[in-house]
Motif scaffolding. Structure first.
Motif, PDB file in Angstrom:
ATOM      1  N   ASN A   4       0.831  -1.208   0.000  1.00 42.96           N
ATOM      2  CA  ASN A   4       0.000   0.000   0.000  1.00 42.96           C
ATOM      3  C   ASN A   4       0.866   1.258   0.000  1.00 42.96           C
ATOM      4  O   ASN A   4       0.936   1.963   1.002  1.00 42.96           O
ATOM      5  N   PRO A   5       1.535   1.556  -1.123  1.00 39.33           N
ATOM      6  CA  PRO A   5       2.371   2.756  -1.141  1.00 39.33           C
ATOM      7  C   PRO A   5       1.519   4.021  -1.007  1.00 39.33           C
ATOM      8  O   PRO A   5       0.365   4.051  -1.446  1.00 39.33           O
ATOM      9  N   GLY A  46      -5.355  -2.440   6.480  1.00 38.11           N
ATOM     10  CA  GLY A  46      -6.354  -2.455   7.539  1.00 38.11           C
ATOM     11  C   GLY A  46      -6.070  -1.537   8.711  1.00 38.11           C
ATOM     12  O   GLY A  46      -6.680  -1.674   9.766  1.00 38.11           O
ATOM     13  N   THR A  47      -5.140  -0.601   8.568  1.00 41.93           N
ATOM     14  CA  THR A  47      -4.825   0.320   9.660  1.00 41.93           C
ATOM     15  C   THR A  47      -4.876   1.755   9.180  1.00 41.93           C
ATOM     16  O   THR A  47      -4.905   2.024   7.988  1.00 41.93           O
ATOM     17  N   ILE A  67       3.505   6.677  12.162  1.00 40.71           N
ATOM     18  CA  ILE A  67       2.650   7.765  12.629  1.00 40.71           C
ATOM     19  C   ILE A  67       1.199   7.367  12.391  1.00 40.71           C
ATOM     20  O   ILE A  67       0.855   6.824  11.343  1.00 40.71           O
ATOM     21  N   GLU A  68       0.375   7.580  13.407  1.00 39.65           N
ATOM     22  CA  GLU A  68      -1.047   7.244  13.277  1.00 39.65           C
ATOM     23  C   GLU A  68      -1.739   8.262  12.385  1.00 39.65           C
ATOM     24  O   GLU A  68      -1.515   9.458  12.501  1.00 39.65           O
ATOM     25  N   GLY A  69      -2.563   7.793  11.488  1.00 38.96           N
ATOM     26  CA  GLY A  69      -3.302   8.652  10.577  1.00 38.96           C
ATOM     27  C   GLY A  69      -4.692   8.920  11.126  1.00 38.96           C
ATOM     28  O   GLY A  69      -5.061   8.414  12.174  1.00 38.96           O
ATOM     29  N   PRO A  70      -5.450   9.718  10.457  1.00 39.57           N
ATOM     30  CA  PRO A  70      -5.015  10.404   9.251  1.00 39.57           C
ATOM     31  C   PRO A  70      -4.046  11.542   9.562  1.00 39.57           C
ATOM     32  O   PRO A  70      -4.117  12.139  10.631  1.00 39.57           O
ATOM     33  N   ILE A  71      -3.154  11.805   8.641  1.00 37.33           N
ATOM     34  CA  ILE A  71      -2.180  12.883   8.793  1.00 37.33           C
ATOM     35  C   ILE A  71      -2.823  14.159   8.263  1.00 37.33           C
ATOM     36  O   ILE A  71      -3.302  14.178   7.131  1.00 37.33           O
ATOM     37  N   PRO A  72      -2.862  15.225   9.078  1.00 32.99           N
ATOM     38  CA  PRO A  72      -3.464  16.486   8.602  1.00 32.99           C
ATOM     39  C   PRO A  72      -2.765  16.999   7.352  1.00 32.99           C
ATOM     40  O   PRO A  72      -1.564  16.819   7.168  1.00 32.99           O
TER      41      PRO A  72
END
Length: 73
Positions: A4-5, A46-47, A67-72
């Motif tokens: 998943n690029p 799935g993450t 880093i946990e998404g979503p990324i602003p």
């Protein structure tokens, strides 16, 4: 190649760089705090997590920064 690029926007790149600066993230090889982006960031299936591919600006050592998404944006 990871399954998943992802390609981060300029705003997302800046958010990641700000986080690295706040955490005073240093290169484990040379101790530099300068980071650039590598070509292989990806998301585990799935993450919401991103595995951001970084490279030290001094010695080119790679680092995977989770880093946990979503990324602003």
């Amino acid at each position: 190649m990871h399954p998943n690029p992802v390609h981060l926007s300029l705003g997302q790149n800046q958010y990641v760089l700000n986080r690295l600066e706040q955490e005073e993230q240093r290169c484990s090889r040379c101790g530099s705090v300068g980071w650039g982006f590598g070509p292989a960031s990806w998301r585990p299936p799935g993450t919401e997590r991103y595995m951001v591919h970084l490279q030290c600006e001094e010695c080119d050592a790679p680092m995977w920064y989770p880093i946990e998404g979503p990324i602003p944006t």
